[in-house]
Design an enzyme around this catalytic site. Structure first.
Site, PDB file in Angstrom:
ATOM      1  N   GLU A  50       0.814  -1.220   0.000  1.00 16.08           N
ATOM      2  CA  GLU A  50       0.000   0.000   0.000  1.00 16.08           C
ATOM      3  C   GLU A  50       0.847   1.270   0.000  1.00 16.08           C
ATOM      4  O   GLU A  50       0.462   2.274  -0.617  1.00 16.08           O
ATOM      5  CB  GLU A  50      -0.938  -0.002   1.214  1.00 16.08           C
ATOM      6  CG  GLU A  50      -2.032  -1.046   1.138  1.00 16.08           C
ATOM      7  CD  GLU A  50      -1.655  -2.391   1.746  1.00 16.08           C
ATOM      8  OE1 GLU A  50      -2.532  -3.264   1.840  1.00 16.08           O
ATOM      9  OE2 GLU A  50      -0.477  -2.550   2.131  1.00 16.08           O
ATOM     10  N   PHE A 112     -12.286  -6.813  13.507  1.00 16.02           N
ATOM     11  CA  PHE A 112     -11.154  -7.310  12.727  1.00 16.02           C
ATOM     12  C   PHE A 112     -10.758  -6.300  11.651  1.00 16.02           C
ATOM     13  O   PHE A 112     -11.591  -5.821  10.893  1.00 16.02           O
ATOM     14  CB  PHE A 112     -11.525  -8.654  12.080  1.00 16.02           C
ATOM     15  CG  PHE A 112     -10.438  -9.212  11.203  1.00 16.02           C
ATOM     16  CD1 PHE A 112      -9.228  -9.634  11.737  1.00 16.02           C
ATOM     17  CD2 PHE A 112     -10.623  -9.301   9.832  1.00 16.02           C
ATOM     18  CE1 PHE A 112      -8.219 -10.151  10.928  1.00 16.02           C
ATOM     19  CE2 PHE A 112      -9.631  -9.814   9.004  1.00 16.02           C
ATOM     20  CZ  PHE A 112      -8.418 -10.239   9.557  1.00 16.02           C
ATOM     21  N   GLN A 113      -9.481  -5.982  11.615  1.00 14.72           N
ATOM     22  CA  GLN A 113      -8.896  -5.032  10.664  1.00 14.72           C
ATOM     23  C   GLN A 113      -9.558  -3.654  10.747  1.00 14.72           C
ATOM     24  O   GLN A 113      -9.763  -2.980   9.731  1.00 14.72           O
ATOM     25  CB  GLN A 113      -8.938  -5.572   9.233  1.00 14.72           C
ATOM     26  CG  GLN A 113      -7.973  -6.748   9.034  1.00 14.72           C
ATOM     27  CD  GLN A 113      -7.688  -7.058   7.581  1.00 14.72           C
ATOM     28  OE1 GLN A 113      -8.533  -6.867   6.707  1.00 14.72           O
ATOM     29  NE2 GLN A 113      -6.482  -7.527   7.312  1.00 14.72           N
ATOM     30  N   LYS A 162     -17.763  -0.670   4.899  1.00 14.53           N
ATOM     31  CA  LYS A 162     -18.182  -1.680   3.925  1.00 14.53           C
ATOM     32  C   LYS A 162     -19.680  -1.631   3.641  1.00 14.53           C
ATOM     33  O   LYS A 162     -20.124  -1.840   2.506  1.00 14.53           O
ATOM     34  CB  LYS A 162     -17.793  -3.078   4.421  1.00 14.53           C
ATOM     35  CG  LYS A 162     -17.910  -4.153   3.356  1.00 14.53           C
ATOM     36  CD  LYS A 162     -17.286  -5.460   3.783  1.00 14.53           C
ATOM     37  CE  LYS A 162     -17.333  -6.483   2.661  1.00 14.53           C
ATOM     38  NZ  LYS A 162     -16.673  -7.758   3.049  1.00 14.53           N
ATOM     39  N   MET A 479      24.360   9.171   3.178  1.00 13.06           N
ATOM     40  CA  MET A 479      24.259  10.481   3.806  1.00 13.06           C
ATOM     41  C   MET A 479      24.467  10.390   5.317  1.00 13.06           C
ATOM     42  O   MET A 479      25.082  11.273   5.924  1.00 13.06           O
ATOM     43  CB  MET A 479      22.909  11.125   3.490  1.00 13.06           C
ATOM     44  CG  MET A 479      22.801  12.582   3.940  1.00 13.06           C
ATOM     45  SD  MET A 479      24.013  13.666   3.132  1.00 13.06           S
ATOM     46  CE  MET A 479      23.132  14.077   1.621  1.00 13.06           C
TER      47      MET A 479
END
Length: 566
Positions: A50, A112-113, A162, A479
């Site tokens: 993602e 969940f999630q 959803k 760096m």
């Protein structure tokens, strides 16, 4: 009117906004969207993480000027976007990110999630929404794109439960947006325009300092026209590169911590500093109370909160950079005053030329020496004839890309300036290549940061995207090693990466092309070979001298006049 479910309404709304490509990764909460996508005309790029998807949408936005769009699922899918959203927020990049969410009845129940992505991203989005009713969906999408692309651009997040995606409603897309509290100013104040031009024509050592706002407002032509008319030397921030032609005699290069000697000396000597779409970042100013000590400052910016935020200015002008530059050009006086001004510019021109001759950026590469990373960037510039979109990772590779590749056009240098996000360049290059399939797109990377999103090789291979990745492989976190060398008595604590992995084998394992240069004679050969490949990504592994540092350098907290030149 036809009834659609929320997922179908979302996709039709994207078409109404002119969106042609989305970058995404499916999951349970967004399955209704992906089911609707199955037969939809929208182009979807399946990324492998993602964060990569948001960076790709960001690169697409920077290269095209259109808002980038990303779709991810709830919970970890949403939280994986945060670095990409913060990257876009710091650099004012227009983007709309759609995240899945658990059904509204479960929000707050630790389902969940589930993650409170609206709360998590509130500090790093321009605005965000939780859609609670399918009836509000089209209005919210319309507002999201409007907010993302107007005023000072930025990312907007829309969280989609959803049950909202499965609920049905009649599709009708709004024709306009009504947000009374959000009214960006585009035209400059006439009185301030006059004051600014009066100050400019009375000055003897003016400098234009242009930042990312000049790119974002598509003001390159207006900036170039004004600078050439007034004979004013120009310096760019990292984000502003390309807004003024890098090959123009008036261009002094980038300013700041790793800016050119010419640009930094000009800033410290100017009596009139014209800041155009820039925010006086600490990497630009160095020690603030010694920045441009002799200058009266004009600051043009569409965001009023940016003006006098870091450096107090004398003449603020709130407005769109493109519009204000047009208004300034129209205000240029005619006659004796202008003739006198132009005459006096000759002495300033001579001084700027003297600085350039004294300490110009250059690289000396011996045939039998180890490959210098600066030389690789220089050869990329010559062999592409400056006609490529360059993205970068973050670190030494980023600075060398800014110093040794000349950018004559805007939207050809895509880099994470404000947040400094390692792993940005490769997925951003994918986004730019999707937008411009026939252009050469090169990610200039380090061996550390390329590994942060290396999984997107699968995306590039699957989509047959010929992105080139030039890895300046010094086997260090370069760096950080440089700072350890200069400020920590060479205690190289956990910055040596060693000789692994084998980037050629990694590229080949994914189905791409891997090339390696270990000698100077190999550099041109593999660049030419890479440029000839047009159906898959290419990793060019340049094994470079690990001792090379980025110079000039202004140590943190020091004024621009305290530059380390070698």
């Amino acid at each position: 009117m036809e009834k659609m479910n929320g997922a179908e309404i979302l996709l039709e709304s994207l078409l109404k906004e002119g969106v042609d490509t989305v970058f995404g990764y499916p999951g349970g909460a967004v399955l209704p969207i992906y089911d609707a996508l199955y037969k939809h005309k929208l182009k979807h790029i399946l990324v492998r993480h993602e964060q990569g998807g948001v960076h790709a949408a960001d690169g697409y936005a920077r290269a095209t000027g259109k808002p980038g769009v990303s779709i991810v699922t709830s919970g970890p899918g949403a939280t994986n976007t945060v670095t990409g959203i913060a990257t876009a927020y710091m650099d004012s990049i227009p983007m709309v990110v759609f995240t899945g969410q658990v059904p509204t009845a479960l929000i707050g129940n630790d389902a969940f999630q589930e993650a409170d992505i609206v709360g998590i991203t509130r500090p790093c989005t321009k605005h965000n929404y939780l859609v609670k009713d399918v009836k509000d969906l089209t209005r919210i999408i319309k507002e999201a794109f409007y907010i993302a692309t107007t005023g000072r651009p930025g990312p907007v997040l829309v969280d989609l439960p959803k049950d909202v995606l499965t609920a049905e409603y009649e599709f009708s897309y709004p024709k306009k947006v009504d947000i009374p509290s959000y009214q960006p100013t585009y035209k400059g104040h006439k009185g301030q325009i006059k004051k600014a031009m009066d100050l400019i024509v009375k000055s003897k050592r003016p400098v234009i300092y242009a930042g990312g706002g000049a790119v974002l407002s598509n003001a390159a032509a207006e900036l170039t026209k004004l600078a050439r008319k007034l004979k004013i030397p120009v310096t760019n921030t990292l984000m502003g590169l390309g807004s003024f032609p890098g090959t123009d005699p008036l261009f002094m290069g980038m300013l700041g911590m790793h800016g050119t000697y010419t640009a930094n000396m000009a800033i410290q000597s100017t009596d009139c500093l014209i800041a155009v779409g820039a925010r006086f970042d600490d990497r630009v100013t160095g020690k603030i109370d010694e920045f441009a000590p002799h200058a009266r400052i004009i600051h043009i910016d569409i965001d009023p909160t940016s003006i006098s935020k870091n450096v107090t200015v004398d003449i603020p002008i709130v407005g769109d950079v493109k519009e204000v530059l047009k208004e300034l050009h129209a205000a240029i006086p005619k006659g004796a005053n202008f003739t006198k001004y132009i005459s006096e510019m000759k002495n300033w021109d001579k001084q700027v030329e003297k600085w350039e001759k004294t300490h110009s950026l250059s690289v000396k590469q011996g045939k039998n020496e180890r490959i210098k990373p600066q030389y690789v960037v220089e050869r990329l510039y010559h062999l592409t004839k400056g006609d490529a979109i360059i993205t970068t990772e973050v670190g030494q590779n980023q600075m060398w890309a800014a110093q040794f590749y000349k950018y004559d056009k805007p939207r050809t240098f895509l880099t994470s300036g404000g947040l400094g996000t390692m792993g940005y360049g490769f997925p951003a290059a994918i986004g730019a290549q999707v937008a411009f399939p026939n252009k050469t797109v090169i990610d200039i990377a380090g061996d550390g940061s390329i590994q942060m999103n290396i999984q997107e090789l699968a995306t590039a291979v699957e989509c047959k995207l010929p992105v080139k990745v030039a890895i300046l492989n010094n086997r260090f976190l370069g760096m950080v090693r440089q700072w350890q060398e200069l400020f920590y008595d060479k205690r190289y604590s956990y910055t040596c990466l060693g000789k692994k992995p084998d980037f050629v084998k990694i590229a080949e394992a994914y189905g791409g092309v891997g090339l390696r240069a270990e000698k100077v004679a190999d550099v041109d050969k593999i660049i030419k070979k890479a440029l000839s490949i047009n159906d898959r990504p290419v990793f060019m592994d340049f094994v470079v001298d690990p001792k090379e540092d980025v110079y000039p350098m202004v140590p943190a907290g020091q004024p621009l006049s305290k530059m380390l030149l070698v």
